[in-house]
Design a protein around this motif. Sequence first.
Motif, PDB file in Angstrom:
ATOM      1  N   TRP A 181       0.856  -1.190   0.000  1.00 20.95           N
ATOM      2  CA  TRP A 181       0.000   0.000   0.000  1.00 20.95           C
ATOM      3  C   TRP A 181       0.893   1.241   0.000  1.00 20.95           C
ATOM      4  CZ3 TRP A 181      -5.015  -0.279   3.381  1.00 20.95           C
ATOM      5  CH2 TRP A 181      -5.852  -1.262   2.842  1.00 20.95           C
ATOM      6  N   ILE A 184       0.148   6.812  -2.086  1.00 17.72           N
ATOM      7  CA  ILE A 184      -0.944   7.170  -2.993  1.00 17.72           C
ATOM      8  C   ILE A 184      -2.138   6.234  -2.790  1.00 17.72           C
ATOM      9  CG2 ILE A 184      -1.642   7.267  -5.421  1.00 17.72           C
ATOM     10  CD1 ILE A 184       1.186   8.176  -6.082  1.00 17.72           C
ATOM     11  N   ARG A 185      -1.856   4.922  -2.618  1.00 21.83           N
ATOM     12  CA  ARG A 185      -2.941   3.959  -2.398  1.00 21.83           C
ATOM     13  C   ARG A 185      -3.645   4.226  -1.073  1.00 21.83           C
ATOM     14  NH1 ARG A 185      -6.964   2.135  -2.246  1.00 21.83           N
ATOM     15  NH2 ARG A 185      -7.671  -0.019  -2.141  1.00 21.83           N
ATOM     16  N   GLN A 187      -3.923   7.124   0.436  1.00 21.78           N
ATOM     17  CA  GLN A 187      -4.726   8.323   0.261  1.00 21.78           C
ATOM     18  C   GLN A 187      -6.011   8.012  -0.504  1.00 21.78           C
ATOM     19  OE1 GLN A 187      -1.879  10.874  -1.690  1.00 21.78           O
ATOM     20  NE2 GLN A 187      -1.098  11.705   0.252  1.00 21.78           N
ATOM     21  N   LYS A 188      -5.904   7.143  -1.507  1.00 22.99           N
ATOM     22  CA  LYS A 188      -7.083   6.749  -2.273  1.00 22.99           C
ATOM     23  C   LYS A 188      -8.073   5.992  -1.387  1.00 22.99           C
ATOM     24  CE  LYS A 188      -8.547   4.158  -6.370  1.00 22.99           C
ATOM     25  NZ  LYS A 188      -8.100   3.297  -7.495  1.00 22.99           N
ATOM     26  N   ALA A 191      -9.866   8.368   0.848  1.00 23.75           N
ATOM     27  CA  ALA A 191     -10.887   9.096   0.087  1.00 23.75           C
ATOM     28  C   ALA A 191     -12.122   8.223  -0.131  1.00 23.75           C
ATOM     29  CB  ALA A 191     -10.320   9.561  -1.248  1.00 23.75           C
ATOM     30  N   GLU A 192     -11.907   6.932  -0.380  1.00 21.23           N
ATOM     31  CA  GLU A 192     -13.022   6.006  -0.561  1.00 21.23           C
ATOM     32  C   GLU A 192     -13.828   5.874   0.729  1.00 21.23           C
ATOM     33  OE1 GLU A 192     -11.024   2.509  -1.825  1.00 21.23           O
ATOM     34  OE2 GLU A 192     -10.849   3.135  -3.929  1.00 21.23           O
TER      35      GLU A 192
END
Length: 290
Positions: A181, A184-185, A187-188, A191-192
């Motif tokens: 992870w 960037i992953r 943070q994504k 956000a999800e």
Amino acid sequence: MNLDENLMKILGGKFEYERTIRCATPSGNYFWYRKRQEIVKLFERNISLFLDSQMDKAAPCLFVDIGCGESIDLFLIRDSLEKSSSGWHFIGLEADPTSLQVANLRKEYNKADNVDFISCDVTKKLPFQDAEVDIIYCSEVIEHLLEPELFLLEIKRVTKPNGYLILTTPNEPNVFQSAYWSKIRLQKMQAEIEAMKEEHQQVNVEANNAFLYGHISLRTIREWDDTLGKIGFKNVDYGRGAVTYGGTPFFDNEWILGTRFLLEAVLDLLPRRWVCNLSDQLIGLYRLDK
């Protein structure tokens, strides 16, 4: 509504699931099989602790399953406990009316006079007096709650001193996930999770709306242990859940599946406290200190 219409309503979701390619995936089904297997083992290893809570008691001990769904786990645990003692009263709390219908059919089928089900929004006040419950079981619920700490405080309120909580919930990100992870992953993913808080299902519970969310409260085993410790629950024992959920064609590839089961078998040879953090799931037994 006649009997056939009622059964069709209850079984509709099952029928829809079974017509998809994801039905009966070996990796996904193993996750739930292993969870239930580990729960039964957890009870068997610690049965003396639960029987001690029955000592010198005239009334049956109270076991509560919060978010019991269709009550599969409740009846597995009931069978395990009643091998050693019959002095139990089991209550399942559930918001979804269809799941409650199935649970009550299961009660009738098993002729289980010591089991009751209550329609309840578990995110609000639980329908018990202070220090009334001996054992609480809460499986795959807390990750769906906006405010898990408030939920745990309510569990503490109704649990007897030296009573027990059995909790299962995702252990994320676990060791394997942390390895891939990226920032960037992560943070994504965050956000999800925030987007999930804006999306929810509504279930009518006794003329009030209960809101059901996705996995909006994800933590590691260590973080859950810290949270529970601050509230007053001390870990007694762990089970080890599956390394990953899977449930996709990639994880069901024969080579991937065989390698995964080999890894699961190797981890089973090691002490649970060494390897539980490798699991994709927390399976923990906690005692409420006096």
